[in-house]
Design an enzyme around this catalytic site. Structure first.
Site, PDB file in Angstrom:
ATOM      1  CB  CYS A 289      -0.902  -0.031   1.233  1.00 61.59           C
ATOM      2  SG  CYS A 289      -1.989   1.387   1.384  1.00 61.59           S
ATOM      3  N   GLY A 302       5.740  10.804  -3.996  1.00 65.57           N
ATOM      4  CA  GLY A 302       5.255   9.480  -4.384  1.00 65.57           C
ATOM      5  C   GLY A 302       6.318   8.685  -5.125  1.00 65.57           C
ATOM      6  CD  GLU A 323      -1.372  -6.808  -1.728  1.00 66.27           C
ATOM      7  OE1 GLU A 323      -2.538  -6.986  -1.336  1.00 66.27           O
ATOM      8  OE2 GLU A 323      -0.390  -6.802  -0.962  1.00 66.27           O
TER       9      GLU A 323
END
Length: 382
Positions: A289, A302, A323
């Site tokens: 995440c 980011g 993921e």
């Protein structure tokens, strides 16, 4: 026109659609409108956009509607007053079948929390494919149904007041509030400002409760173990869910490591964003995440978090991949990072270079390399 008492009562119970007598098939709509209706709704830009009614509530003598603008992402869903809806442009709701309750089949024990390992075991037993299939589609629909209405409008975190984007399963006594107050260091949540002020005098944390593993200028990264700091990591997940639509909140934070990036000054280390990863991922995920808080977005944090996750993979001698599914903003960030890294390698390298070589050099999984090169039209098959 003479109507029976039964017909009159039926009309009183269904006031959403009012048919004017003697006007043919012309329909006039009135409040309250039914859930599922679509109508032209006035947005913050002053223009009307088609929106679907997700929920409704009565406020004093008027109605308010929670709407989803068809053209926009769910993060822009909001409560609007009845006067913002154009009753001259209303469409009846579409009739759709109910979404099957698949989460109940994964766990038959009432109230039992679905952990990541339980879900993985269920997938293995029932031969659930990792690709997008009907089961996942139904689960996503059910997830949307549960989280369709935001329960918290605004949070106060440090010196920022931030509009939330999505639903987050905070305890019921803290939900359905217009504003939630969070301690920016321990992430404890409170309903009142005076409670936060009182908490600040007692909270002795000035940085995330973990080891500082990276520092450059005012930026630091802390590694926090979900097993050693369970409450902090659960609070972090609740905060993240306010800004991540596709994050499924698992309560077993113990198998995870959390990497929190902070901007540090004389007052302490202020969280900018974070990413998490499983300590031992059977699927070679190097990131579970990722979130950059809205006040710090579009500043490169980011990409820095993504680069950091791959540097950790290099240290471990592994290749990794995030993921799936990625959020819309997450996909943009990863695709941008992969593109920059791959183009830089291709620019500098002379001679033949295989996908496997690039994967070894960058720690990026071959599937992600191929997908990125295809999107750039830099790979062909014969």
């Amino acid at each position: 026109l003479i109507m029976s008492t039964k017909e009159q009562n039926r009309n009183l119970r269904s006031p959403s659609l009012k048919t004017s007598v003697g006007e043919g098939d012309k329909n006039e709509w009135e409040h309250p409108l039914s859930i599922g209706c679509r109508a032209s709704t006035k947005w913050r830009d002053g223009k009307y956009h088609v929106a679907e009614i997700i929920e409704k509530r009565q406020e004093d003598d008027s109605w308010a509607y929670y709407v989803h603008y068809i053209e926009f992402n769910r993060r822009l869903d909001e409560w609007v007053p009845a006067e913002n809806i154009d009753l001259a442009d209303v469409q009846k709701p579409n009739k759709k079948g109910p979404v099957s309750d698949l989460t109940a089949s994964t766990d038959s024990t009432p109230g039992r929390k679905i952990t990541r390992n339980l879900k993985r075991r269920y997938d293995e037993i029932n031969h659930v494919q990792k690709e997008e299939d009907e089961a996942k589609s139904a689960l996503e629909k059910e997830h949307e149904e549960i989280t369709k209405v935001k329960n918290i409008d605004v949070i106060e975190l440090g010196r920022y007041e931030i509009d939330t984007w999505y639903f987050s399963p905070y305890p019921e006594e803290f939900s359905n509030t217009s504003k939630l107050y969070l301690c920016e260091f321990c992430l404890k949540y409170m309903k009142k400002r005076k409670t936060l002020c009182r908490h600040k005098t007692k909270c002795d944390l000035r940085h995330p409760p973990g080891n500082e593993i990276y520092r450059k200028d005012s930026l630091s990264v802390f590694e926090v173990d979900g097993k050693k700091n369970k409450i902090y990591c659960q609070n972090l997940c609740l905060l993240a869910k306010l800004f991540l639509d596709h994050k499924t909140l698992y309560y077993d934070v113990e198998p995870f490591l959390f990497y929190i990036m902070c901007d540090c000054d004389s007052h302490g280390c202020h969280m900018v964003g974070y990413f998490s990863k499983e300590k031992d991922s059977p699927d070679d995920y190097n990131l579970a995440c990722i979130l950059t808080l809205p006040p710090y977005q579009r500043k490169g944090y980011g990409k820095l978090l993504i680069a950091f996750s791959y540097e950790l993979s290099k240290k471990e001698g592994k290749v990794g991949s995030p993921e799936k599914p990625l959020s819309d903003l997450g996909l943009l960030s990863f695709r941008s990072y992969w593109t920059r890294v791959l183009l830089e390698i291709l620019r500098q390298h002379q001679g033949n270079l295989s996908i496997k070589d690039i994967s070894t050099m960058t720690a990026i999984k071959t599937d992600d390399i191929i997908a990125t090169l295809q999107s750039l039209n830099l790979i062909k098959y014969w």
